[in-house]
Design an enzyme around this catalytic site. Structure first.
Site, mmCIF file in Angstrom:
data_model
loop_
_atom_site.group_PDB
_atom_site.id
_atom_site.type_symbol
_atom_site.label_atom_id
_atom_site.label_comp_id
_atom_site.label_asym_id
_atom_site.label_seq_id
_atom_site.Cartn_x
_atom_site.Cartn_y
_atom_site.Cartn_z
ATOM 1 N N HIS A 199 -1.419 -4.929 2.541
ATOM 2 C CA HIS A 199 -1.534 -4.744 3.989
ATOM 3 C C HIS A 199 -0.507 -3.694 4.413
ATOM 4 C CE1 HIS A 199 -3.176 -6.024 7.827
ATOM 5 N NE2 HIS A 199 -1.963 -6.044 8.336
ATOM 6 N N ASP A 235 -5.082 -6.375 -0.057
ATOM 7 C CA ASP A 235 -4.742 -7.103 1.156
ATOM 8 C C ASP A 235 -5.290 -8.520 0.965
ATOM 9 O OD1 ASP A 235 -3.946 -7.797 3.694
ATOM 10 O OD2 ASP A 235 -5.133 -6.274 4.731
ATOM 11 N N SER A 251 -3.850 -2.334 11.557
ATOM 12 C CA SER A 251 -3.865 -3.782 11.729
ATOM 13 C C SER A 251 -4.272 -4.143 13.168
ATOM 14 C CB SER A 251 -2.495 -4.361 11.332
ATOM 15 O OG SER A 251 -2.558 -5.760 11.176
#
Length: 236
Positions: A213, A181, A123
Site C-alpha cells: 500500500h 497490498d 488511497s
C-alpha cells in the site's frame, strides 16, 4: 454556502514554462499535501513536474475520524469503517467536494479550463478524487486513483451511470493497485474499476507486481505518461 467553504493549505510544483494545465493530487488519510509531495519526490526523479502543468497538493483539514475512535486526523471524509460494505458518509464527502471545488476555481481563474485539469489521489485521496470528478466536475480531462476503492453502492457509480445514460461525457479513469497490498483492498480497487468501466467510463487498471500500500517508481512513470497523454503541451 460559498462563504462557509474553508480555504485549504496546499503546496504546488510550478511548471518550468507557460502554465496551461493543472493536476490536483490528493494525499491518503493522515498525510498532508507536503508529505505526499515529499513521498513522490522520493519515489520518482525528477519529481512529478512538467514544463506546462502545475501540480497541486492540498492538505485535508483535521476532522474527527470514526475508524480512529473520533481522534482528529487529516482525512478528506469520515466513514464508519474501512470497508466496501458500509454506507458512505455523504455529509463529509459533499462538504469536501465544495471545499476542493475552490481549488479548481483558482485554477480556472489562472486561465486553465477544466478540460486541461486532472484530479487524482492515493488511497483515500483517490476515492475523494473519484467523487469530485464523477459527481461534481465530470468535464475534467481525467481522474486517477492509486491504491483506492469506492464503496459497493457508491453514489459516484450512480452519477456516472446517469451521465452516460443521458449521453453526457464522463472523465477517463486511470487506476493502479499493488499486488501485495491487502488482498481485499486490491480486490476492492479492481471491483471499483470494473463497475465504473461497465457504467461507461473509459478506464485503465494496472496491477503493480510486488507493491504494497504505497507508491512506486513504475507506477509513477505510468501515471506521468498518462497525464502527458491527457494534457499534452500543445493541447487544445
Amino acid at each position: 454556502m460559498a462563504a462557509s467553504v474553508q480555504r485549504l493549505q496546499k503546496c504546488a510544483v510550478s511548471p518550468t514554462g507557460k502554465h496551461t494545465a493543472s493536476v490536483i493530487f490528493l494525499h491518503g488519510s493522515g498525510d498532508t499535501g507536503q508529505g505526499l509531495r515529499a513521498w513522490v519526490r522520493d519515489v520518482i526523479t525528477p519529481e512529478l513536474a512538467f514544463s506546462h502543468i502545475r501540480v497541486i497538493y492540498p492538505t485535508a483539514p483535521a476532522r474527527p475520524y470514526t475508524p480512529m475512535r473520533g481522534a482528529l486526523s487529516t482525512v478528506w471524509f469520515d466513514r464508519l469503517k474501512i470497508s466496501q460494505d458500509c454506507p458512505e458518509h455523504l455529509e463529509s464527502l459533499d462538504s469536501m467536494c465544495s471545499t476542493l471545488g475552490a481549488v479548481i476555481e483558482e485554477e480556472l481563474k489562472a486561465g486553465v479550463p477544466k478540460h486541461r485539469m486532472i484530479i487524482g489521489g492515493f488511497s483515500m485521496g483517490g476515492a475523494m478524487a473519484l467523487h469530485l470528478a464523477c459527481r461534481y466536475h465530470p468535464d475534467v480531462a481525467g481522474v486517477y486513483a492509486l491504491s483506492s476503492f469506492l464503496n459497493k453502492d457508491s453514489i459516484a457509480f450512480q452519477a456516472v451511470e446517469q451521465r452516460v445514460a443521458a449521453g453526457q461525457s464522463v472523465p477517463e479513469l486511470f487506476q493502479c493497485h499493488g499486488t501485495k497490498d491487502d488482498l481485499v483492498l486490491h480486490q476492492w480497487g479492481e471491483e471499483t474499476w470494473s463497475v465504473l468501466r461497465k457504467a461507461g467510463m473509459a478506464a485503465t487498471f494496472h496491477s503493480i507486481p510486488g507493491l504494497y500500500h504505497q507508491l512506486s517508481r513504475p507506477e509513477m512513470e505510468l501515471l506521468r505518461s498518462w497525464i502527458l497523454a491527457k494534457l499534452p503541451p500543445d493541447g487544445p
